[in-house]
Enzyme design. Sequence first.
Site, short mmCIF file in Angstrom:
data_model
loop_
_atom_site.label_atom_id
_atom_site.label_comp_id
_atom_site.label_asym_id
_atom_site.label_seq_id
_atom_site.Cartn_x
_atom_site.Cartn_y
_atom_site.Cartn_z
N ASP A 100 -0.05 1.46 -0.09
CA ASP A 100 1.37 1.20 -0.34
C ASP A 100 2.19 1.65 0.86
O ASP A 100 2.12 2.81 1.26
CB ASP A 100 1.86 1.98 -1.58
N ASP B 27 -3.93 4.42 4.13
CA ASP B 27 -3.17 4.37 2.90
C ASP B 27 -2.80 2.89 2.65
O ASP B 27 -2.84 2.08 3.58
CB ASP B 27 -1.92 5.25 3.09
MG LIG Z 1 1.87 5.02 0.96
#
Ligand SMILES: [Mg+2]
Length: 410
Positions: free
Chosen positions: A15, A13
């Site tokens: 962010d 992932d």
């Molecule tokens: Mg995230």
Amino acid sequence: MILAQAFSNFVLDLDGVLWRGERAIPNAPETVSSLRDSSKTVLYVTNNSGASPAAVAEKLAAMGAPAGANDVITSATAASLLIERTIPAIRGRVAYVIGGPGLIEAMEGLGLRIVEGKDADDASLVIVGIDKKLTYDKLRHATRAIRAGATFIATNTDPTLPAADGLWPGAGAIVAALRTATGVEPLVAGKPHMPMLDVARERLGSAPALVVGDRVDTDVLGAQAAGWPSALVLTGATGLADLAVATAWPDFILRDVSMLLRDLPHPLVRPAAGPDLPTIATLLHDGGLPAGSARERVGRTVVAEFDRSVLATAAWEVLDGVALLRSVAVGPKARGFGLGVHVVAGALKGIANAGVRDVYLVTTDAEGFFKRCGFHVVPRDELPDGVARHPQITRECPSSAPVMRMELPQ
Ligand SMILES: [Mg+2]
């Protein structure tokens, strides 16, 4: 155990894992460069649909983690797959989009005709993602189209977006406004829903991947839905308080993504049992903590076990509806590997499972550690009676020892 060696494929992932807003998380770019240098496959999956895969790859390269557009899967990519699977005769259909350039580019790539303003009345599709230029008018046009029968598609439903200065409203907040205004549930493309991980699986082939993310509700649940293991990093949206009340538990908990490269004991945190008591007593003794009534607390004690050895422990008491976290100890040889965080997380989960949300502790020498866990110091004259009268507060610890508190989410 070095996770970077244990797996060949990594689904990361972005962010809260690689960056927060425009700022790279320390050591994250070096970590992914190192994975790529050792011929590991690294895919980036992000529920953020604001930027195109090419723009995300450029941002990664600028931070020192070179990637190609094909290594990046955004929720706009996943929304494209969802639309291809569910909507017949896509080309030329009229669509209204709330979202950034990345989402608009992906939807145009499908051959949809994107309209603006009042022309939304003609839309048969409404596609919604993160939009930092959101206005009331955009919500109004989307609401009218959905209420008139347009198919409502959400890139993702993340409530928040981790930014450099804290959490901002995420796409889920915009989707919630439209759900409230229309009473219609959207089809969702991003994690934890399958379209996103189906794109990742197609690109990886059949080999399993370690999913690394900062959210339980998207990254960990998405990994579980795909049948892949997951690692939660604590550099983004999820702290130990959130983890305590989460509906799922990751396979690994990492301080940050660079821990993939370190040789760490990744323990199993489990409830303590009678046979653990001698080891617990040794851990408490070595930590300079009173063993006292450890036997009575065994049902409210967790241990961290790795390689058949118990390396750390934590316990709690419940007093008039609040909890006192106590007896947090890590064996002398096992310190500095994050085991304290694992047992505190396990104890907080036990406390939450008991229906208690208010947690206190007193510490003589670990204020910094508990602050990193999410506790904050509270004045002694504001303590609930049960805690204020507890022998650990009144006798066992000096009156100068800070008392700390954490409130678990409901
Ligand atoms: Mg995230």
